[in-house]
Scaffold this motif. Structure first.
Motif, mmCIF file in Angstrom:
data_model
loop_
_atom_site.group_PDB
_atom_site.id
_atom_site.type_symbol
_atom_site.label_atom_id
_atom_site.label_comp_id
_atom_site.label_asym_id
_atom_site.label_seq_id
_atom_site.Cartn_x
_atom_site.Cartn_y
_atom_site.Cartn_z
ATOM 1 N N ARG A 38 6.290 -2.336 -2.088
ATOM 2 C CA ARG A 38 5.393 -1.685 -3.046
ATOM 3 C C ARG A 38 4.202 -1.169 -2.249
ATOM 4 N N LEU A 39 4.038 0.125 -2.218
ATOM 5 C CA LEU A 39 2.968 0.776 -1.461
ATOM 6 C C LEU A 39 1.953 1.314 -2.465
ATOM 7 N N HIS B 22 9.621 0.914 -3.654
ATOM 8 C CA HIS B 22 10.799 1.349 -2.891
ATOM 9 C C HIS B 22 11.738 0.155 -2.726
ATOM 10 N N GLU B 23 13.044 0.412 -2.865
ATOM 11 C CA GLU B 23 14.046 -0.574 -2.444
ATOM 12 C C GLU B 23 14.867 0.099 -1.370
ATOM 13 N N ASP C 89 -0.457 1.556 8.085
ATOM 14 C CA ASP C 89 0.709 2.394 8.363
ATOM 15 C C ASP C 89 1.959 1.524 8.298
ATOM 16 N N VAL C 90 2.942 1.962 7.520
ATOM 17 C CA VAL C 90 4.192 1.219 7.356
ATOM 18 C C VAL C 90 5.313 2.035 7.975
ATOM 19 N N VAL C 91 6.012 1.447 8.937
ATOM 20 C CA VAL C 91 7.123 2.135 9.597
ATOM 21 C C VAL C 91 8.405 1.351 9.336
ATOM 22 N N VAL C 92 9.405 2.045 8.810
ATOM 23 C CA VAL C 92 10.670 1.421 8.422
ATOM 24 C C VAL C 92 11.811 2.091 9.179
ATOM 25 N N ALA D 11 -0.654 3.287 3.125
ATOM 26 C CA ALA D 11 -1.116 2.709 1.859
ATOM 27 C C ALA D 11 -2.287 1.777 2.113
ATOM 28 N N ARG D 12 -3.048 1.509 1.035
ATOM 29 C CA ARG D 12 -4.134 0.520 1.145
ATOM 30 C C ARG D 12 -3.603 -0.899 0.988
#
Length: 308
Positions: free
Chosen positions: A197-198, A203-204, A236-239, A271-272
């Motif tokens: 959850r951003l 997102h799944e 920063d989220v990296v997937v 995201a925060r």
């Protein structure tokens, strides 16, 4: 007298120093007296904290801050810095990380020289001039009230699984244990199902790599979140998605330059706040074991004041 009046903008009080003599496999052990002498040049009393374990180190830092330390300096790698950050986060006590470990990601990413003597020079000048600049931290919380701060990166994918495996192994000792853990986990590699959850966006997804960065790098210069900026108030989220073994091993070297984010299986978000969940994953922050998922991560602007 100038040394006394120059500290108008910083808390008065001694400079507390946490030093890890085993950081970086002990290669900077002999430097400590020189670093302490240099710090004393700022005109403040310097107090070396005593600790023989990570838990004691963190407790000593918290006690020093509670007892009125005017600044806290950590000499070591990301693990030592991580312990010290727990004590200064959210306080007015300024902090100076001195990179002397195997991984020095937070110190280097926030602009300190990689050389410990040069870094202490920067910190001493800032103390003398009464100067500190605010930098963000990430705050990690769990549903049952667990709470940690971190400065660089949270790992919750393949790298965290490898760390967990290596920490459970009694043999071999040293870096070869980590190499063996990589081989074992590569053989078992499979994408995991993550819920992300951003802020307000859910997102799944199936993924092999998941990292949440306040700063860009972890693991001693691997730029897993290459665009992360520790002053922008964001995470920063990296997937890395459904990598097979061959693709993962091809992409992994690109992480040092940060070019892996151009791969079609990699997604980057900002995201925060980030809520993250998957079955059977223990997170690592700044290279240190943290909490089992689920966790919530929040960017906290200006959470620490750096002597820079």
């Amino acid at each position: 007298m100038l040394a006394v009046t120059a500290h108008d903008h910083l808390p008065s009080g001694p400079v507390a120093v946490l030093a890890n003599p085993t950081a970086g496999r002990g290669r900077h052990r002999g430097l400590l007296p020189r670093l302490l002498e240099r710090l004393a040049g700022a005109g403040r009393p310097v107090r070396l904290l005593e600790a023989t374990s990570p838990g004691e180190a963190e407790a000593a830092c918290r006690a020093a801050v509670a007892d009125g330390a005017g600044a806290l300096v950590a000499v070591g790698g990301d693990g030592t810095v991580h312990r010290a950050v727990q004590a200064v986060a959210g306080t007015a006590v300024p902090f100076g990380p001195v990179p002397a470990g195997t991984g020095n990601d937070f110190a280097v990413e926030t602009g300190y020289p990689a050389d410990p003597v040069a870094a202490v020079g920067v910190i001493t000048d800032a103390l003398r001039d009464g100067r500190a600049r605010p930098v963000d931290l990430a705050r990690l919380t769990t549903p049952d009230g667990g709470d940690r701060w971190y400065g660089a990166v949270l790992a919750a994918g393949f790298d965290a699984i490898v760390n967990e495996r290596a920490n459970r192994m009694a043999w071999p000792r040293g870096p070869r244990r980590y190499d063996l853990a990589i081989l074992v986990e590569l053989a078992r590699l499979r994408p995991r199902r993550y819920r992300l959850r951003l802020d307000d966006e859910e997102h799944e997804l199936d993924a092999v790599l998941v990292a949440v960065g306040n700063a860009a790098s972890y693991g001693g210069g691997m730029r897993i979140c290459p665009d992360a900026d520790p002053t922008d108030g964001l995470l920063d989220v990296v997937v890395g998605g459904r990598f097979d073994r061959r693709t993962l091993m091809r992409v992994k070297p690109r992480i040092y330059q940060g070019t892996h984010v151009a791969h079609p299986l990699v997604r980057a978000y900002r995201a925060r706040t980030v809520e993250l969940d998957a079955a059977g994953i223990t997170t690592y922050v700044d290279g240190e074991r943290a909490f089992d998922l689920p966790v919530r991560i929040s960017a906290v602007p200006a959470a620490v004041r750096l002597l820079h």
